[in-house]
Motif scaffolding. Structure first.
Motif, PDB file in Angstrom:
ATOM      1  N   HIS A  23       0.813  -1.208   0.000  1.00  0.00           N
ATOM      2  CA  HIS A  23       0.000   0.000   0.000  1.00  0.00           C
ATOM      3  C   HIS A  23       0.852   1.265   0.000  1.00  0.00           C
ATOM      4  O   HIS A  23       0.631   2.179  -0.800  1.00  0.00           O
ATOM      5  CB  HIS A  23      -0.939  -0.027   1.209  1.00  0.00           C
ATOM      6  CG  HIS A  23      -1.955   1.077   1.190  1.00  0.00           C
ATOM      7  ND1 HIS A  23      -1.971   2.087   2.120  1.00  0.00           N
ATOM      8  CD2 HIS A  23      -2.985   1.332   0.334  1.00  0.00           C
ATOM      9  CE1 HIS A  23      -2.983   2.918   1.845  1.00  0.00           C
ATOM     10  NE2 HIS A  23      -3.619   2.468   0.767  1.00  0.00           N
ATOM     11  N   CYS A  24       1.875   1.322   0.901  1.00  0.00           N
ATOM     12  CA  CYS A  24       2.696   2.533   1.006  1.00  0.00           C
ATOM     13  C   CYS A  24       4.137   2.332   0.541  1.00  0.00           C
ATOM     14  O   CYS A  24       4.937   3.267   0.550  1.00  0.00           O
ATOM     15  CB  CYS A  24       2.678   3.068   2.438  1.00  0.00           C
ATOM     16  SG  CYS A  24       3.534   1.995   3.612  1.00  0.00           S
ATOM     17  N   ASN A  25       4.422   1.070   0.141  1.00  0.00           N
ATOM     18  CA  ASN A  25       5.758   0.715  -0.356  1.00  0.00           C
ATOM     19  C   ASN A  25       6.902   0.901   0.642  1.00  0.00           C
ATOM     20  O   ASN A  25       8.061   0.911   0.256  1.00  0.00           O
ATOM     21  CB  ASN A  25       6.076   1.478  -1.654  1.00  0.00           C
ATOM     22  CG  ASN A  25       5.212   0.981  -2.802  1.00  0.00           C
ATOM     23  OD1 ASN A  25       5.020  -0.234  -2.950  1.00  0.00           O
ATOM     24  ND2 ASN A  25       4.655   1.913  -3.564  1.00  0.00           N
ATOM     25  N   VAL A  56      -0.603  -5.748   9.789  1.00  0.00           N
ATOM     26  CA  VAL A  56      -0.882  -4.313   9.788  1.00  0.00           C
ATOM     27  C   VAL A  56       0.430  -3.568   9.536  1.00  0.00           C
ATOM     28  O   VAL A  56       1.512  -4.026   9.937  1.00  0.00           O
ATOM     29  CB  VAL A  56      -1.591  -3.886  11.102  1.00  0.00           C
ATOM     30  CG1 VAL A  56      -0.658  -4.026  12.283  1.00  0.00           C
ATOM     31  CG2 VAL A  56      -2.150  -2.486  11.005  1.00  0.00           C
ATOM     32  N   CYS A  57       0.314  -2.467   8.832  1.00  0.00           N
ATOM     33  CA  CYS A  57       1.496  -1.668   8.516  1.00  0.00           C
ATOM     34  C   CYS A  57       1.563  -0.478   9.471  1.00  0.00           C
ATOM     35  O   CYS A  57       0.595   0.265   9.601  1.00  0.00           O
ATOM     36  CB  CYS A  57       1.429  -1.182   7.072  1.00  0.00           C
ATOM     37  SG  CYS A  57       2.775  -0.045   6.653  1.00  0.00           S
ATOM     38  N   SER A  58       2.707  -0.306  10.119  1.00  0.00           N
ATOM     39  CA  SER A  58       2.822   0.787  11.090  1.00  0.00           C
ATOM     40  C   SER A  58       3.047   2.136  10.392  1.00  0.00           C
ATOM     41  O   SER A  58       2.917   3.179  11.017  1.00  0.00           O
ATOM     42  CB  SER A  58       3.958   0.508  12.076  1.00  0.00           C
ATOM     43  OG  SER A  58       5.180   0.420  11.380  1.00  0.00           O
ATOM     44  N   HIS A  59       3.382   2.103   9.115  1.00  0.00           N
ATOM     45  CA  HIS A  59       3.574   3.367   8.385  1.00  0.00           C
ATOM     46  C   HIS A  59       2.247   3.953   7.918  1.00  0.00           C
ATOM     47  O   HIS A  59       1.951   5.118   8.152  1.00  0.00           O
ATOM     48  CB  HIS A  59       4.509   3.157   7.188  1.00  0.00           C
ATOM     49  CG  HIS A  59       5.903   2.798   7.581  1.00  0.00           C
ATOM     50  ND1 HIS A  59       6.742   3.649   8.263  1.00  0.00           N
ATOM     51  CD2 HIS A  59       6.613   1.643   7.405  1.00  0.00           C
ATOM     52  CE1 HIS A  59       7.910   3.062   8.482  1.00  0.00           C
ATOM     53  NE2 HIS A  59       7.847   1.818   7.981  1.00  0.00           N
ATOM     54  N   CYS A  60       1.456   3.106   7.207  1.00  0.00           N
ATOM     55  CA  CYS A  60       0.211   3.634   6.642  1.00  0.00           C
ATOM     56  C   CYS A  60      -1.035   3.136   7.389  1.00  0.00           C
ATOM     57  O   CYS A  60      -2.151   3.503   7.038  1.00  0.00           O
ATOM     58  CB  CYS A  60       0.108   3.291   5.160  1.00  0.00           C
ATOM     59  SG  CYS A  60      -0.077   1.522   4.847  1.00  0.00           S
ATOM     60  N   GLN A  61      -0.833   2.309   8.385  1.00  0.00           N
ATOM     61  CA  GLN A  61      -1.931   1.780   9.227  1.00  0.00           C
ATOM     62  C   GLN A  61      -2.877   0.841   8.486  1.00  0.00           C
ATOM     63  O   GLN A  61      -3.921   0.483   8.999  1.00  0.00           O
ATOM     64  CB  GLN A  61      -2.774   2.908   9.870  1.00  0.00           C
ATOM     65  CG  GLN A  61      -1.982   3.959  10.628  1.00  0.00           C
ATOM     66  CD  GLN A  61      -1.073   3.371  11.691  1.00  0.00           C
ATOM     67  OE1 GLN A  61      -1.434   2.389  12.343  1.00  0.00           O
ATOM     68  NE2 GLN A  61       0.113   3.924  11.861  1.00  0.00           N
TER      69      GLN A  61
HETATM   70 ZN   LIG Z   1       1.971   0.602   4.607  1.00  0.00          ZN
END
Ligand SMILES: [Zn+2]
Length: 201
Positions: A23-25, A56-61
């Motif tokens: 999603h956010c690379n 879950v991604c901690s950058h883009c949630q």
């Molecule tokens: Zn992400």
């Protein structure tokens, strides 16, 4: 009132430093979490019914369900899932039932052993619960014992069930007359199940 249902509890979370978030690379922000699902009965966890979870991604949630993951993410998630052992407390209900059964079988054995000892060496005051007729239950009360024989009073009353029979174990319920049987007869009555319980005060 909730009698049973499903719940889940967190088992394990791992971070994936190598995997890139589609999603956010960004790399390194993804973590996998695995939850154990279980059936609870009266809030007691009883039967585990598999594992669920996601990433879950901690950058883009962004949160990912397993089917939304990239191949890399799926691989990492599978590893976490394999490392996640179902906690033993998810079996608590089964363990409790097992312990209850064990407890009753042990106390049954102890009771049977005590009964056998009492039949082998009867003393005055022993009360035998016995089946007096088909589906009729009553008691006998020992009043005297000698080398070969047991002397007892019959109960004038009987019950149609075993439960609650203690209520007729009262002095005034017993015959005035005293009867006799040999110790062998007594043992026979116990061994063939006619006498099913002995109480000794
Ligand atoms: Zn992400």
């Amino acid at each position: 009132m909730v009698i049973y249902g499903w719940r889940s509890s967190h088992i394990k979370t791992t971070e994936n430093k190598q995997v890139i978030c589609p999603h956010c690379n960004n790399q390194g922000g993804l973590s996998n979490s695995v939850y154990g699902r279980y059936v609870h009965i009266f809030w007691i966890p009883t039967i585990p019914i598999g594992k669920t979870g996601g990433a879950v991604c901690s950058h883009c949630q962004k949160a990912y369900k397993p089917k939304e993951m990239s191949e890399d993410m799926k691989r990492a998630y599978k590893n976490t899932k394999q490392e996640s052992k179902t906690p033993l407390w998810h079996f608590s209900g089964i363990a409790i039932v097992g312990l209850i059964i064990l407890f009753f079988s042990i106390s049954d054995k102890i009771d049977a052993q005590e009964d056998l000892t009492a039949i082998d060496s009867p003393i005055s005051g022993d009360v035998y619960k016995y089946e007096s007729d088909a589906n009729r239950y009553s008691t006998l009360k020992v009043v005297e014992v000698d080398e070969d024989s047991v002397y007892f009073r019959y109960n004038n009353y009987d019950y149609t069930q075993k439960v609650g029979i203690e209520e007729i174990d009262v002095d005034t319920c017993y015959t005035q007359d005293i009867y006799m049987m040999s110790r062998d007869e007594l043992k026979n009555m116990y061994e063939n199940g006619t006498i099913y319980d002995v109480s000794r005060k």
